[in-house]
Each structure stands twice: as C-alpha cells, then as structure tokens.
Design an enzyme around this catalytic site. Structure first.
Site, PDB file in Angstrom:
ATOM      1  N   HIS A   1      -5.355  -3.892  -1.850  1.00  0.00           N
ATOM      2  CA  HIS A   1      -5.866  -4.520  -2.861  1.00  0.00           C
ATOM      3  C   HIS A   1      -4.854  -5.150  -4.059  1.00  0.00           C
ATOM      4  CE1 HIS A   1      -3.683  -0.845  -4.287  1.00  0.00           C
ATOM      5  NE2 HIS A   1      -4.709  -0.010  -3.487  1.00  0.00           N
TER       6      HIS A   1
ATOM      7  N   HIS B   1      -0.952  -3.401  -3.737  1.00  0.00           N
ATOM      8  CA  HIS B   1       0.438  -3.720  -2.934  1.00  0.00           C
ATOM      9  C   HIS B   1      -0.107  -5.046  -3.304  1.00  0.00           C
ATOM     10  CE1 HIS B   1      -2.590  -0.876  -0.718  1.00  0.00           C
ATOM     11  NE2 HIS B   1      -2.406   0.145  -0.188  1.00  0.00           N
TER      12      HIS B   1
ATOM     13  N   GLN C   1       5.708  10.727  -4.369  1.00  0.00           N
ATOM     14  CA  GLN C   1       5.603  10.077  -2.693  1.00  0.00           C
ATOM     15  C   GLN C   1       7.419   9.162  -2.685  1.00  0.00           C
ATOM     16  OE1 GLN C   1       3.407   7.904  -0.242  1.00  0.00           O
ATOM     17  NE2 GLN C   1       3.440   6.127  -1.177  1.00  0.00           N
TER      18      GLN C   1
ATOM     19  N   ARG D   1      -8.498   4.120  -1.700  1.00  0.00           N
ATOM     20  CA  ARG D   1      -9.806   5.155  -1.761  1.00  0.00           C
ATOM     21  C   ARG D   1     -10.817   4.932  -2.731  1.00  0.00           C
ATOM     22  NH1 ARG D   1      -5.425   8.836  -0.174  1.00  0.00           N
ATOM     23  NH2 ARG D   1      -5.343   9.741   2.556  1.00  0.00           N
TER      24      ARG D   1
HETATM   25  P1  AMP Z   1      -0.958   3.475   0.499  1.00  0.00           P
HETATM   26  O1  AMP Z   1      -1.212   2.406   1.359  1.00  0.00           O
HETATM   27  O2  AMP Z   1      -2.142   3.934  -0.336  1.00  0.00           O
HETATM   28  O3  AMP Z   1      -0.131   4.239   1.353  1.00  0.00           O
HETATM   29  O4  AMP Z   1      -0.011   2.585  -0.822  1.00  0.00           O
HETATM   30  C1  AMP Z   1       0.904   1.920  -0.046  1.00  0.00           C
HETATM   31  C2  AMP Z   1       1.841   1.286  -1.091  1.00  0.00           C
HETATM   32  O5  AMP Z   1       1.035   0.483  -2.157  1.00  0.00           O
HETATM   33  C3  AMP Z   1       2.602   2.543  -1.919  1.00  0.00           C
HETATM   34  O6  AMP Z   1       3.745   2.396  -1.954  1.00  0.00           O
HETATM   35  C4  AMP Z   1       1.677   2.918  -3.210  1.00  0.00           C
HETATM   36  O7  AMP Z   1       1.837   3.754  -3.937  1.00  0.00           O
HETATM   37  C5  AMP Z   1       1.202   1.831  -3.542  1.00  0.00           C
HETATM   38  N1  AMP Z   1       0.283   1.489  -3.925  1.00  0.00           N
HETATM   39  C6  AMP Z   1      -1.206   1.953  -3.905  1.00  0.00           C
HETATM   40  N2  AMP Z   1      -2.674   2.052  -4.897  1.00  0.00           N
HETATM   41  C7  AMP Z   1      -1.182   1.374  -6.104  1.00  0.00           C
HETATM   42  C8  AMP Z   1      -1.270   0.591  -7.084  1.00  0.00           C
HETATM   43  N3  AMP Z   1      -2.453   1.028  -7.899  1.00  0.00           N
HETATM   44  N4  AMP Z   1      -0.148   0.050  -7.970  1.00  0.00           N
HETATM   45  C9  AMP Z   1       0.883   0.310  -7.728  1.00  0.00           C
HETATM   46  N5  AMP Z   1       0.552   0.264  -6.503  1.00  0.00           N
HETATM   47  C10 AMP Z   1      -0.240   1.335  -5.513  1.00  0.00           C
END
Ligand code: AMP
Length: 286
Positions: A34, A37, A153, A187
């Site tokens: 999204h 990312h 994290q 999610r």
């Molecule tokens: P995920 O695919 O959810 O594991 O996230 C991958 C990376 O994207 C991680 O470093 C998350 O913290 C970051 N991330 C996910 N959602 C957001 C958001 N809304 N704003 C900034 N970073 C995000």
C-alpha cells in the site's frame, strides 16, 4: 526490475553492486503493498544507488493461531505497484528458500520483546529478528528503511543491528495514514465496511492522550482508563494501551515527554496497532 528468489543470487547481485561502489538500500515487506510501503521505497531510493524490496510472508513471526494462512498474497499486483518507483530487485523467496529442511538457528532478544505486542505475541519478535538478519546478510544492504507504524519492530531491529554489529543503517519512516487518520496496513483489508468506519478512533484516542500529556497531565492510570473506555465504546477490544519510554519501551509510572503512547486493539477479528511519539519540541510526531 528483476525478481530474485534465492538468497545466494541476491548476495551475488549485491556484491557486484558494491564492487561498483554503489550504496544498496533494502525495504523489507510482507507484500500486500500500500502507499505506506511505497513511501518507504521512495525514501530508500533517495538514500541509495540500488534498491531492493523484499516480499516474504515470514512464517516464523506468526503464532499458531494468527493469520499466516490468510495473510493477503498477490505478487503480480505487488510488482505492478512497484513499477515506476525505480526498484532494481524484488527479492521474493519461497518459505523453503529461506528455511530449507534442517534449518535450526534462532535469533532472540532479551528485553525489548517483553513489552507491548511481545506480551500477547511471545515469539513474534524472535521471528522478525531471524528473518531480518537473513534479509540483511543476503542483501548485504548498507541501509534499510522501516516504518514507525511498527514502532517496537523498528526498535528491535535497531537493537539487533547494534548488538550484532551488522553495519546496516536503519532509517525510520513516519507512519503513512489514510485521510481519516487510520494508519495504512495490509490488515485493514480484513475490516468490514462498518469496522472500517470505526477504525480511525484508535489514532484519535492516541492524539487526544498525547495532547493531554503535552498539557501536563501525568496520571497514567487515568489516561489509560479513559482511553480504553473511548476505544471500547467504539467497539474495540483493547489488547494494550501503553505509556512508555520510546527507547526501552518500559512502562512509565508517570507520563512525561519524550513519550511513546502505543496501542493494539481488535475490531472483530482484526488486530490493529498504532502509536504516537510525543517529543519535546515539535508536538506529536505523526
Ligand atoms: P509489513 O509488510 O506490514 O510487514 O510492513 C513492511 C514495512 O512497511 C515495515 O517496515 C512497516 O513498518 C512498514 N509499514 C507498514 N505500514 C506502514 C505505514 N502505514 N506507514 C509507514 N510504514 C509502514
């Protein structure tokens, strides 16, 4: 944009880049991309000469009753979203590429995982630390970008890099939000239309609490109780609402600045997390 599945091939590619003197940046994701990312990818692009985006739904960070099986996966859609962002390599290994038969190494941290999400997800951060260690060694990244949405994290990874001298510069990226304030998350796709309407309350509560602390309120019990009541009235089941030190993540007996206010709460079967860092000068960081 090249798609690589094997860690060894990624390492070869990165070694070749380093021989040219290029700085290599990594953006680890679990796909279902999204705008949040994509913002991380753009940040990596600014700081690095070559950019790797990894897409891997990592089984070791999910508990047995969590959503590993139903986590959204659509590599073609993700590759389409990355078009035009000048990504050099998408690293999209299969589970067996990362964890072949006989795999037995663990990476555990002592204190940071004892707080916040670690309380209800006891093996989550060990799984994150393991996969990120593997991603760093396979990519030979000089820098990696992580979102502050997953605040615990990013702290775990900063600690991991420091403890193991991994030599990767960690770049924190602010949380990207929908117009109504809801933090973007893969999610969010699970939310029903009705739950989606209620979801922004989570961030509204964090902001309201942050404003009260900034105005001098320090009684954590009162702030927590009132915050939980508002969330429950909006239909959330609250996992935690914590007032903690932004570095150690330890609970603070009295709220003060700098402060991290972090929450996890369920709407139906969807668990949402969000946080707000209250810093001395600039007001709440969003
Ligand atoms: P995920 O695919 O959810 O594991 O996230 C991958 C990376 O994207 C991680 O470093 C998350 O913290 C970051 N991330 C996910 N959602 C957001 C958001 N809304 N704003 C900034 N970073 C995000």
């Amino acid at each position: 944009m090249e798609v690589i599945r094997e860690p060894g091939r990624l390492r070869e590619r990165s070694d070749a880049w380093h021989r040219q003197g290029w700085v290599v940046g990594l953006v680890p994701t679990m796909g279902a991309l999204h705008e949040g990312h994509l913002a991380l990818v753009r940040a990596a692009r600014k700081e690095a000469d070559r950019v790797i985006v990894s897409i891997f739904v990592n089984p070791t960070q999910f508990g047995p009753s969590e959503d590993f099986a139903r986590y959204p996966r659509n590599l073609d859609r993700d590759l389409g979203m990355l078009q035009g962002l000048d990504v050099d390599v998408v690293f999209a290994p299969g589970v067996e590429d990362m964890y072949p038969p006989g795999f037995q190494t663990r990476v555990e941290l002592d204190r940071l995982p004892r707080h916040l999400c670690g309380l209800s997800r006891p093996h989550h951060f060990g799984g994150v630390a393991l996969v990120v260690t593997k991603l760093f060694t396979a990519s030979r990244a000089d820098l990696a970008v992580f979102g502050q949405k997953d605040y615990q994290q990013v702290r775990v990874i900063e600690q991991l890099v420091s403890d193991l001298d991994l030599g990767v510069r960690i770049v924190r990226h602010p949380t990207i939000r929908e117009e109504d304030g809801l933090a973007m998350s893969s999610r969010n796709l699970y939310l029903s239309p009705e739950e989606r309407m209620r979801a922004p309350t989570l961030y509204r509560v964090l902001r309201a609490l942050g404003d009260r602390v900034r105005r001098g309120e320090g009684d954590v019990e009162i702030l927590r109780e009132e915050g939980i009541r508002v969330l429950e009235d909006a239909g959330f089941q609250v996992d935690y609402l914590a007032f903690c030190d932004p570095w150690s993540l330890e609970d603070l007996p009295v709220a003060r600045v700098p402060l991290l206010i972090a929450a996890a709460a369920r709407l139906g079967s969807t668990r949402l997390i969000d946080n707000l860092e209250v810093t001395p000068d600039a007001g709440p960081v969003v």
